[in-house]
Design an enzyme around this catalytic site. Structure first.
Site, short mmCIF file in Angstrom:
data_model
loop_
_atom_site.label_atom_id
_atom_site.label_comp_id
_atom_site.label_asym_id
_atom_site.label_seq_id
_atom_site.Cartn_x
_atom_site.Cartn_y
_atom_site.Cartn_z
N TYR A 33 0.81 -1.22 0.00
CA TYR A 33 0.00 0.00 0.00
C TYR A 33 0.85 1.27 0.00
O TYR A 33 0.37 2.34 -0.35
CB TYR A 33 -0.93 0.04 1.22
N LYS A 54 3.43 -15.21 3.13
CA LYS A 54 3.46 -16.02 1.91
C LYS A 54 4.94 -16.30 1.61
O LYS A 54 5.47 -15.98 0.53
CB LYS A 54 2.75 -15.25 0.77
N ASP A 75 -2.86 -18.22 2.19
CA ASP A 75 -3.94 -18.95 1.53
C ASP A 75 -4.54 -20.00 2.47
O ASP A 75 -5.76 -20.17 2.55
CB ASP A 75 -3.48 -19.56 0.19
N ASP A 101 -5.69 -6.82 5.64
CA ASP A 101 -6.87 -6.15 5.10
C ASP A 101 -7.91 -7.18 4.69
O ASP A 101 -9.09 -7.11 5.04
CB ASP A 101 -6.43 -5.30 3.89
N ASP A 122 -11.49 -8.69 6.99
CA ASP A 122 -12.84 -8.61 6.43
C ASP A 122 -13.48 -9.99 6.39
O ASP A 122 -14.65 -10.16 6.69
CB ASP A 122 -12.81 -8.02 5.01
#
Ligand code: NAD
Length: 363
Positions: free
Chosen positions: A142, A190, A222, A246, A250
């Protein structure tokens, strides 16, 4: 205790729900004898309309001087539907987080027993789920440079980047918090593919070595996305970067039944920022039906983390529990069994919580 609280209502349902966060602060102040002094500032679309800038300098200055900030949400469909717009509401939020050095986003995901049926997951999978996310907030893809376009705009790129310092400071907070909970940290990355994740994993292991009483479990993002839905109770503290956090938070909001239930705190070394995790919800904005509980629960986080007022914070959470136990529901947390008389709008829900707060013995 006299404390300066900056209120930033923002856009869409932001002002509608923040009104009830503020009233909760007022009631806590009266009941417990604290003096909260309020100021207000613009951010996002509201700020662009008024000043042309998503983060006016006045807002940053007020934020830096406040003892804590209660925020609503930003965002407007006019930008979401037009990616070419150069000035955008979310730039204001990102710049404010950066300006205040808010690198640590704390997101408790706790299922209130009364809402076990509001989730799309099975009650037997969910019951007892209680997760504390630590999402890094000022690094990663970001903010990473370089970013941009090449090949005459036909290729786009962003940079995923982390320094050891950035990983270490949030990992320290996560391990410290785990000591007051169930002493387990899942670090999500990851590392099988990404170099920045390999540094993340290496650094978290170094921090973990100072906390031999806390179990560290490394997990690929994942797999984490799958495990959160399969068996959320395996998680206690979850530590992750900005992008993965992020998305996972959610996803985890569904454990709690609705985005409208979840609060968050963004912490740095000085003023903290307290906000619901939801956005400006343009689909319901202006109708007075948004769930104010995430804003009210943000106030509980503010009281505890900004001012160390743990009893006051617990009183707010208990008032929310009482209200839910009495069967009151906004539309997002109601189900087919909820009678029409128990369905409330924003203001009615806010008033029920204030009433429960003022008369805790009705619990
Ligand atoms: P959103 O969180 O605004 O809404 C997602 C869904 O959840 C919608 O159906 C909405 O009605 C519902 N919802 C959210 N909060 C609710 C509440 N308190 N009560 C009842 N229902 C609620 O996410 P979105 O639709 O993806 O984004 C809308 C806008 O918000 C966009 O402009 C986005 O950029 C912005 N946004 C801002 C923030 C923030 O300010 N921190 C966070 C996320 C999205």
């Amino acid at each position: 205790m006299a404390k300066k609280i900056l209120i930033i209502p923002g856009d869409g349902i932001g002002p509608e729900v923040t009104e009830w966060g503020k009233q909760t602060l007022e009631t806590v102040g009266q009941l417990f004898g604290h003096q909260f002094v309020y100021d207000q500032a613009l951010l996002g679309h509201a700020a662009i309309e008024a000043t042309g800038q998503p983060l006016p300098p006045d807002t940053l200055a007020k934020a830096q001087q406040a003892d804590a900030i209660l925020f609503g949400a930003i965002g407007h469909p006019m930008y979401d539907n037009d990616p070419t717009r150069k000035v955008r509401p979310e730039q204001g939020l990102l710049a404010l987080r950066k300006g205040l050095g808010l690198y640590c986003n704390l997101r408790p995901i706790k299922l209130f027993d009364e809402l076990v049926h509001a989730s799309s997951l099975k009650p037997e999978v969910l019951r007892g789920a209680d997760i504390l996310f630590f999402r890094e907030l000022t690094g990663d893809v970001y903010f990473g440079e370089p970013r941009g376009r090449r090949d005459e705009g036909d290729t786009a790129f962003d940079t995923m980047i982390y320094s050891r310092y950035e990983v270490r400071r949030i990992a320290e907070r996560a391990f410290q918090a785990a000591r007051h909970r169930r002493r387990r940290v899942h670090s999500i990355d990851k590392a099988n593919v990404l170099e920045s994740s390999r540094l993340w994993r290496e650094t978290v292991k170094q921090v973990a070595a100072q906390y031999p009483d806390v179990e560290l479990i490394d997990m690929f993002v994942d797999n984490a996305a799958m495990q959160l839905i399969r068996d959320p109770r395996q998680f206690d503290v979850v530590l992750t970067g900005n992008l993965f956090g992020d998305i996972l938070t959610d996803e985890a909001s569904q454990i709690a039944g609705s985005m409208g239930m979840l609060a968050s705190a963004s912490l740095g070394d000085k003023t903290g920022f307290y906000e619901p995790i939801h956005g400006s919800a343009p689909d319901i904005a202006g109708r007075g039906i948004a769930n104010p509980l995430a804003s009210i629960l943000s106030v509980a986080l503010l009281l505890e983390h900004a001012f160390g007022l743990v009893a006051e914070a617990q009183a707010v959470v208990r008032a929310v529990e009482t209200t839910l136990a009495q069967g009151w529901r906004t539309g997002d947390i109601a189900d087919a069994q909820t009678p029409a008389a128990q369905r409330l709008n924003t203001a009615q829900m806010g008033q029920k919580v204030l009433a429960a707060l003022a008369v805790p013995e009705t619990a």
